[in-house]
Design a protein around this motif. Structure first.
Motif, PDB file in Angstrom:
ATOM      1  N   ALA A 137      25.335  29.669  30.139  1.00 23.86           N
ATOM      2  CA  ALA A 137      24.227  30.624  30.106  1.00 23.86           C
ATOM      3  C   ALA A 137      24.358  31.574  28.928  1.00 23.86           C
ATOM      4  O   ALA A 137      23.353  31.978  28.326  1.00 23.86           O
ATOM      5  N   GLY A 140      22.719  30.130  25.807  1.00 16.19           N
ATOM      6  CA  GLY A 140      21.298  29.821  25.791  1.00 16.19           C
ATOM      7  C   GLY A 140      20.835  28.735  26.727  1.00 16.19           C
ATOM      8  O   GLY A 140      19.645  28.402  26.769  1.00 16.19           O
ATOM      9  N   HIS A 142      19.746  26.993  30.274  1.00 11.69           N
ATOM     10  CA  HIS A 142      19.144  27.413  31.539  1.00 11.69           C
ATOM     11  C   HIS A 142      19.518  26.497  32.705  1.00 11.69           C
ATOM     12  O   HIS A 142      19.489  26.921  33.858  1.00 11.69           O
ATOM     13  N   THR A 190      21.547  36.499  34.453  1.00 14.07           N
ATOM     14  CA  THR A 190      21.665  35.798  33.169  1.00 14.07           C
ATOM     15  C   THR A 190      22.996  35.080  33.007  1.00 14.07           C
ATOM     16  O   THR A 190      23.291  34.563  31.925  1.00 14.07           O
ATOM     17  N   ASP A 191      23.820  35.049  34.051  1.00 16.15           N
ATOM     18  CA  ASP A 191      25.081  34.314  33.964  1.00 16.15           C
ATOM     19  C   ASP A 191      25.108  33.130  34.938  1.00 16.15           C
ATOM     20  O   ASP A 191      26.162  32.664  35.338  1.00 16.15           O
ATOM     21  N   LEU A 193      23.086  29.226  36.084  1.00 20.01           N
ATOM     22  CA  LEU A 193      22.260  28.113  35.642  1.00 20.01           C
ATOM     23  C   LEU A 193      21.564  27.493  36.842  1.00 20.01           C
ATOM     24  O   LEU A 193      22.029  27.624  37.978  1.00 20.01           O
ATOM     25  N   ARG A 354      15.950  35.932  27.633  1.00 19.71           N
ATOM     26  CA  ARG A 354      16.993  36.637  28.402  1.00 19.71           C
ATOM     27  C   ARG A 354      18.330  35.917  28.372  1.00 19.71           C
ATOM     28  O   ARG A 354      19.364  36.529  28.604  1.00 19.71           O
ATOM     29  N   TYR A 355      18.338  34.623  28.097  1.00 18.09           N
ATOM     30  CA  TYR A 355      19.594  33.889  27.985  1.00 18.09           C
ATOM     31  C   TYR A 355      20.100  33.844  26.533  1.00 18.09           C
ATOM     32  O   TYR A 355      21.148  33.266  26.279  1.00 18.09           O
ATOM     33  N   ASP A 357      21.506  35.902  24.000  1.00 17.34           N
ATOM     34  CA  ASP A 357      22.140  37.168  23.684  1.00 17.34           C
ATOM     35  C   ASP A 357      23.385  36.890  22.836  1.00 17.34           C
ATOM     36  O   ASP A 357      24.384  36.366  23.342  1.00 17.34           O
ATOM     37  N   GLU A 361      27.221  35.722  24.007  1.00 18.63           N
ATOM     38  CA  GLU A 361      27.755  34.438  23.562  1.00 18.63           C
ATOM     39  C   GLU A 361      29.097  34.625  22.871  1.00 18.63           C
ATOM     40  O   GLU A 361      30.034  33.848  23.069  1.00 18.63           O
TER      41      GLU A 361
END
Length: 734
Positions: A137, A140, A142, A190-191, A193, A354-355, A357, A361
């Motif tokens: 995540a 990038g 999903h 956001t962490d 999948l 939102r993924y 960042d 990363e």
């Protein structure tokens, strides 16, 4: 039949599900037919050397709304740019869904899934899945195409490395743990999948263990053995399902009405998305059930497939199929609604980036914490197959080690399907031994022989033997190349490839009284009969991942006491395959008549190492089984107790396994079935009471009418350290 459950994606409440549906329906009403079909199209992404999108044709299709999802898509810069094309340049600005095969790690690579299953440690498996989701995540992604829950009883099939082995119950528990780890508790975080359970269904039963081959089985076996892990994953809230490549009873899984419409949609009430495997719709033509792209698309979409991975057939044909009345537009709306719902649940409509960042990363990949977790799981996944004469553990007095074998100094120990893992990050066995022993130790290394299939060069053996003569301990590092247990990597001969067996013969003969520990790195159960006859100590290390060398050293030197148990049987001979512990007795079982029995003339029926087997550096004593009664009612639960004692000198973990046999029933029942287990850590001399509960659910099965029932009669409970050991007691259900 398997009962209906709450199988909504992410396990959301009906209220939350409907709220997202309303959001989706508002958008759906604005879409043209072409835009709807575009959402059903998934394409492969690629990047140039700078990390930017390389295939401009995809970008053009994204801008015109002809792409709903991109797979093999990761990296914040790459995914952000593609997302910008969709959100800022397409008519409706619908965000893309980025998918990637994150199977046992994204950048920090954990042991292969078959090895993770050998740990029998659900918390550890869930933690590994959680970390791979966090890393994916952060880069990038999903959506991951995991877990793979194909029950597999044939080690010739290369993809056994990607699943949990031969047992339905263990695979089901692991499926749940992996879904929990991948998806977390909040799909909007956001962490996490979205998970995709695969391959639906029965892919692990391909004939002759040959990749992509035919599957033919009774519906009873399908529902009893191969489907429960899928239902387990969906009941845990798995967001999506991937169809299998194989045919099942003469129909390809990708257009199978029984699998997709009847069972998945009507019986299980699954409301999530179904995606095909790579070009599976196109392959309906090769299977011979579709004359052209149009017929292939019609059969797949009408069977309840929602998204086409890579073939492009939906884009090319669905509009004409709708206009001709062969596919109803309501069916298109249904598919698109599921796809958009997933995007909405992931929060992509609120924030498409939102993924993506860069800071996250940079911070989340291959951290020390993640490496520690990978090392711990690798060590607890290893199985001590043999330890005659207490060769292991090695001691600190062993200062001059001869490390022999093709896998002793290679980073190719992370296995296939290793995500964005880098071999340069992998700790080799040579490095791991050096890390453990320190600078004053001497590690002599010789490859000795290749592990490549078809390469039988023995010219390096003499060099290896010279090092053996100089050493005070020998580590033999043998096994398969990563490419040889993978998709499209079936092997008819499941022995050690190349000249490795000859190398082992010569080394073990030369070593004399020098201790020799054999370490196996492989992705499937190997046929090890001759090696087992020769080698005093064998550790099954599988492909352990990024921390491979450190984890193996932990086990070899006793810093970690091995506790792994086999999730698949190891055959004596390839002629036994498929081999599995929970077989039927037959009408003429071995031992009743010396000749007219279900047996081989030249080899035993039993495997070399059975399901559930694994030794320890300590010993465990199982006490007598105790129950309060020997007769219970249909609704009653039987409590079974025993004492487990660590009778050795070191702390150890034992996996106590409960097997059940329904002795007489309306249909033939297996000789034994794993129904429960407990993973217990005991200090030297410690005794602990172990309590199991044999519930009515454990005693239920599918009858001849495919009804899930419990019947009165005689049952046997066996509790022990593997499928072929332990004390047995009987009880009766009335």
């Amino acid at each position: 039949m398997l009962s209906n459950r709450n199988t909504r994606p992410f396990g959301v409440s009906p209220e939350r599900y409907q709220a997202l549906c309303q959001q989706v329906d508002t958008l759906l009403a604005q879409m043209t037919l072409e835009e709807k079909i575009g959402q059903m199209n998934q394409v492969a992404g690629s990047r140039d050397t700078t990390g930017a999108p390389a295939n401009t044709e995809i970008e053009a299709d994204v801008r015109t709304g002809r792409v709903g999802s991109v797979f093999n898509a990761f990296g914040v810069e790459f995914t952000r740019e593609l997302q910008r094309q969709a959100v800022e340049h397409s008519r409706l600005g619908i965000p893309l869904l980025f998918g990637y095969d994150i199977i046992h790690g994204f950048r920090t690579i954990f042991p292969i899934p078959l090895a993770q299953a050998a740990s029998w440690h659900m918390e550890g498996i869930e933690r590994a899945a959680r970390i791979m989701a966090v890393e994916g995540a952060a880069s990038g992604v999903h959506w991951t195409f995991a877990p793979m829950v194909d029950v597999a009883r044939d080690p010739r099939w290369g993809r056994v490395m990607e699943g949990a082995g031969e047992d339905t119950h263990l695979t089901s528990l692991i499926a749940r743990a992996q879904v929990r780890g991948i998806q977390g508790s909040d799909p909007g975080a956001t962490d996490t999948l979205a998970a995709c359970v695969k391959h639906y269904a029965a892919y692990g039963a391909v004939e002759a263990g040959r990749e992509y081959n035919t599957v033919d089985m009774s519906e009873w076996r399908l529902r009893s053995i191969y489907l429960p892990p899928f239902l387990a994953a969906l009941s845990e809230g798995c967001a999506s399902v991937m169809t299998a490549f194989n045919t099942l009873n003469a129909l390809p899984a990708t257009c199978h009405p029984l699998l997709l419409d009847q069972i998945l949609r009507r019986e299980w009430c699954f409301e999530g998305m179904v995606v095909t495997d790579y070009t599976a719709i196109m392959e309906l033509e090769q299977h011979g059930v579709a004359a052209d792209a149009s017929e292939a698309s019609r059969r797949a979409v009408n069977a309840s497939v929602d998204m086409d991975m890579q073939s492009g057939y939906f884009i090319d044909t669905l509009k004409a199929l709708v206009q001709s009345g062969q596919v109803e537009e309501a069916r298109i709306d249904e598919a698109v609604r599921r796809i958009l719902w997933l995007k909405a649940a992931l929060g992509l409509f609120e924030d498409p980036y939102r993924y993506a960042d860069e800071a996250r990363e940079a911070q989340c990949l291959l951290t020390l914490e993640h490496r520690r977790a990978a090392r711990e799981q690798a060590a607890e996944s290893m199985v001590l197959l043999k330890n005659d004469g207490h060769v292991l553990p090695l001691g600190d007095h062993h200062r001059k080690i001869a490390l022999i074998g093709p896998l002793g100094n290679t980073p190719r120990l992370i296995g296939s399907w290793h995500g964005n893992g880098d071999h340069d990050d992998t700790v080799t066995l040579r490095e791991g031994l050096a890390n453990r022993l320190g600078e004053d130790a001497v590690i002599l290394y010789a490859e000795g022989a290749s592990n490549q299939i078809g390469e039988n060069d023995t010219s390096g053996i003499e060099e290896a033997l010279e090092l053996v003569r100089q050493a005070d301990a020998v580590v033999l590092a043998l096994g398969e190349d990563e490419a040889d247990a993978d998709e499209a990597a079936s092997r008819a001969d499941t022995g050690l490839p190349g000249a490795q067996l000859e190398l082992a013969r010569r080394v073990l003969a030369e070593a004399g009284d020098t201790p020799v520990a054999t370490v196996l790195f492989n992705g499937r159960p190997l046929t090890l009969t001759e090696l087992d006859d020769l080698a005093p100590a064998i550790v099954e290390a599988w492909w352990p991942g990024t921390e491979a060398g450190n984890a193996v050293a932990d086990v070899l030197f006793g810093d970690v006491n091995p506790s792994g148990k086999l999730p698949m049987s190891f055959p004596v001979n390839a002629g036994q395959i498929p081999i599995y512990y929970n077989a039927f007795n037959t009408g003429r079982p071995k031992g009743v008549d010396p000749k007219y029995a279900s047996q081989y003339l030249d080899i035993p029926n039993a495997p070399l190492y059975p399901f559930g087997f694994g030794l320890s550096y300590t010993t465990f004593e199982y006490g007598e089984l105790e129950t309060a009664c020997s007769e219970i009612g249909l609704d009653d639960t039987l409590e079974v107790r025993l004492a487990l004692t660590n009778t050795g000198d070191v702390e150890g973990t034992e996996v106590v396994q409960l097997y059940l046999q329904d002795v007489h029933a309306s249909v033939v029942r297996p000789l034994r079935e794993l129904k429960d287990f407990q993973r217990l850590r005991l200090s030297p001399g410690e005794c602990r009471e172990v309590v199991f509960h044999v519930t009515p659910e454990m005693r239920r099965f599918l009858n001849a009418e495919l009804e899930r029932v419990q019947e009165p009669g005689l049952f046997r409970v066996k509790i022990g350290s593997c499928s072929e050991s332990g004390e047995e007691i009987e009880f009766r259900v009335v």
